[in-house]
Design a protein around this motif. Structure first.
Motif, short mmCIF file in Angstrom:
data_model
loop_
_atom_site.label_atom_id
_atom_site.label_comp_id
_atom_site.label_asym_id
_atom_site.label_seq_id
_atom_site.Cartn_x
_atom_site.Cartn_y
_atom_site.Cartn_z
N ALA A 1 76.29 94.59 46.38
CA ALA A 1 75.39 94.63 45.24
C ALA A 1 74.20 95.55 45.45
CB ALA A 1 74.89 93.23 44.92
N ILE A 2 73.76 96.13 44.35
CA ILE A 2 72.37 96.58 44.24
C ILE A 2 71.64 95.31 43.87
CG2 ILE A 2 70.74 98.03 42.98
CD1 ILE A 2 73.07 99.97 42.44
N ILE A 3 70.91 94.75 44.83
CA ILE A 3 70.38 93.39 44.72
C ILE A 3 69.41 93.26 43.54
CG2 ILE A 3 70.74 92.89 47.16
CD1 ILE A 3 67.85 93.52 47.69
N PRO A 4 69.28 92.06 42.98
CA PRO A 4 68.39 91.90 41.82
C PRO A 4 66.94 92.22 42.18
CG PRO A 4 69.15 89.76 42.66
CD PRO A 4 69.94 90.80 43.36
N HIS A 5 66.35 93.10 41.39
CA HIS A 5 64.97 93.50 41.68
C HIS A 5 64.28 94.03 40.42
CE1 HIS A 5 67.31 97.22 42.15
NE2 HIS A 5 66.18 97.87 41.86
N GLY A 6 62.96 93.85 40.40
CA GLY A 6 62.13 94.38 39.33
C GLY A 6 61.29 95.54 39.83
N HIS A 7 60.57 96.18 38.92
CA HIS A 7 59.88 97.43 39.24
C HIS A 7 58.48 97.45 38.63
CE1 HIS A 7 64.21 97.97 38.80
NE2 HIS A 7 64.16 98.89 39.73
N SER A 8 57.63 98.26 39.25
CA SER A 8 56.32 98.57 38.68
C SER A 8 56.10 100.07 38.78
CB SER A 8 55.20 97.83 39.43
OG SER A 8 55.32 96.44 39.28
N ASN A 9 55.60 100.66 37.69
CA ASN A 9 55.27 102.09 37.66
C ASN A 9 56.48 102.97 38.00
OD1 ASN A 9 52.48 101.39 37.16
ND2 ASN A 9 52.38 100.84 39.33
N SER B 1 72.77 102.67 31.91
CA SER B 1 71.69 101.71 31.65
C SER B 1 70.41 102.30 32.22
CB SER B 1 72.00 100.35 32.29
OG SER B 1 71.93 100.45 33.70
N SER B 2 69.28 101.66 31.92
CA SER B 2 68.01 102.16 32.42
C SER B 2 66.99 101.04 32.51
CB SER B 2 67.48 103.28 31.52
OG SER B 2 67.25 102.81 30.22
N ILE B 3 65.93 101.29 33.27
CA ILE B 3 64.83 100.33 33.40
C ILE B 3 63.50 101.04 33.21
CG2 ILE B 3 66.14 98.88 35.02
CD1 ILE B 3 63.17 100.78 36.36
N SER B 4 62.50 100.28 32.83
CA SER B 4 61.12 100.77 32.80
C SER B 4 60.21 99.56 32.81
CB SER B 4 60.86 101.62 31.56
OG SER B 4 60.78 100.81 30.40
N ASP B 5 58.91 99.79 32.88
CA ASP B 5 57.96 98.69 32.79
C ASP B 5 58.01 98.02 31.43
OD1 ASP B 5 56.44 98.42 35.30
OD2 ASP B 5 55.85 100.48 34.92
N GLU B 6 58.49 98.74 30.41
CA GLU B 6 58.48 98.23 29.05
C GLU B 6 59.80 97.60 28.61
OE1 GLU B 6 56.88 101.25 29.75
OE2 GLU B 6 55.05 100.07 29.69
N LYS B 7 60.91 97.98 29.26
CA LYS B 7 62.20 97.52 28.74
C LYS B 7 63.23 97.33 29.86
CE LYS B 7 65.45 98.60 24.97
NZ LYS B 7 66.73 98.55 25.71
N ASN C 1 52.15 106.30 35.44
CA ASN C 1 50.82 105.78 35.10
C ASN C 1 49.79 106.10 36.18
OD1 ASN C 1 52.09 104.34 32.86
ND2 ASN C 1 52.79 102.86 34.39
N ASN C 2 50.10 107.14 37.00
CA ASN C 2 49.22 107.54 38.11
C ASN C 2 48.96 106.39 39.07
OD1 ASN C 2 48.75 110.26 37.21
ND2 ASN C 2 47.43 109.40 35.60
N LYS C 3 49.98 105.55 39.25
CA LYS C 3 49.90 104.42 40.18
C LYS C 3 51.13 104.42 41.07
CE LYS C 3 47.44 101.49 36.84
NZ LYS C 3 47.52 100.24 36.04
N PRO C 4 50.99 103.93 42.31
CA PRO C 4 52.16 103.89 43.20
C PRO C 4 53.20 102.90 42.68
CG PRO C 4 50.30 102.76 44.20
CD PRO C 4 49.78 103.44 42.97
N TYR C 5 54.47 103.26 42.85
CA TYR C 5 55.53 102.37 42.39
C TYR C 5 55.70 101.19 43.35
CZ TYR C 5 58.88 103.92 45.97
OH TYR C 5 59.52 104.16 47.16
N ASP C 6 56.31 100.15 42.86
CA ASP C 6 56.60 98.97 43.68
C ASP C 6 57.90 98.35 43.21
OD1 ASP C 6 56.30 97.11 45.64
OD2 ASP C 6 54.65 96.01 44.70
N ILE C 7 58.57 97.67 44.12
CA ILE C 7 59.84 96.99 43.81
C ILE C 7 59.74 95.54 44.28
CG2 ILE C 7 62.30 96.86 44.40
CD1 ILE C 7 62.32 99.90 44.53
N HIS C 8 60.21 94.61 43.43
CA HIS C 8 60.18 93.19 43.75
C HIS C 8 61.62 92.67 43.79
CE1 HIS C 8 55.91 93.47 42.83
NE2 HIS C 8 56.22 93.94 41.64
#
Length: 251
Positions: free
Chosen positions: A128-136, A179-185, A209-216
């Motif tokens: 799997a590409i393990i379940p994860h969320g994103h920021s920026n 498929s795709s991901i973003s902070d909004e959708k 957004n001029n901020k470092p990305y993060d993955i959860h």
């Protein structure tokens, strides 16, 4: 009609046919060069440049890339990124997924260094590409090979070491699907390979957004149902997330 008038008419007819031939030749030539001047990779880089400069929103970017992929013959993409060589001798990990960088061939109108990261992700069955969320971040994913169980969730908010999420997509993704991901959708995603091997082509935009990305990384099997359609899900470190989700054990 005398001979002189006949010859004059004949010359006019020939000239008209020559003009028509020239127009057909021009149109044919125009059609031949269109795939180069309007190549999908150039369009893709333009979309990503627009997102980087905030000329478009992330949801607009997601829509544009999905529409673009829907119009392209997959064989054209496979050839352009040289998928045959990328997948040759690919090292499949025992847990999770492996990646290889993609290098586009030289193309007029396309910079050597694109504004996006481009990779293929590959894995073997039940990995799997393990379940994860994103920021920026924003990313788009095109299924190149195999079949995957794809799940998406909307990130509602973060509470300490948990994410509050809501399910949005649960389907079997096949070759050519995207498929795709973003902070909004559809911020959180999770891919599990159903076939012997499976690959995606990923376009990744970092530090928006001029901020470092993060993955959860998320422990979705330990979800708490909040009775309003949302779930409270613990955040996991990478090592434990891979141990639990890197290989499907059919919970």
């Amino acid at each position: 009609m005398n001979r002189r008038e006949f010859n004059k008419g004949l010359l006019a007819t020939v000239a008209n046919f020559a003009l028509i031939d020239s127009l057909f030749a021009y149109n044919a030539f125009g059609n031949n060069i269109k795939p180069i001047t309007d190549h999908w990779a150039i369009r893709l880089n333009e979309f990503c440049s627009d997102l980087k400069t905030a000329s478009i929103t992330t949801t607009q970017w997601q829509e544009q890339i999905s529409e673009l992929y829907d119009k392209i013959d997959l064989t054209e993409i496979l050839k352009f990124i040289d998928f045959e060589n990328l997948s040759k001798g690919f090292q499949y990990p025992e847990l999770g997924v492996n990646t290889k960088p993609v290098k586009f061939p030289k193309l007029a109108g396309l910079p050597e260094r694109t504004v996006f990261v481009k990779k293929v992700f590959g894995m073997k069955k039940d990995r799997a590409i393990i379940p994860h969320g994103h920021s920026n971040m924003a990313s788009a994913h095109l299924i190149l090979n195999g079949e995957m169980h794809l799940r998406h969730y909307e990130k509602i908010r973060q509470e300490d070491e948990n994410l509050i999420i809501k399910p949005t997509i649960d389907k079997i993704a096949k070759i050519g699907d995207n498929s795709s991901i973003s902070d909004e959708k559809d911020n959180v995603h999770w891919f599990v390979a159903n076939t012997e091997t499976a690959f995606t082509f990923d376009v990744i935009m970092l530090d928006l957004n001029n901020k470092p990305y993060d993955i959860h990384n998320l422990d979705i099997y330990e979800k708490q149902d909040l009775s309003d359609g949302t779930l409270r899900v613990p955040i996991l470190d990478v090592e434990n997330a891979l141990k639990k989700y890197g290989k499907e054990t059919h919970h």
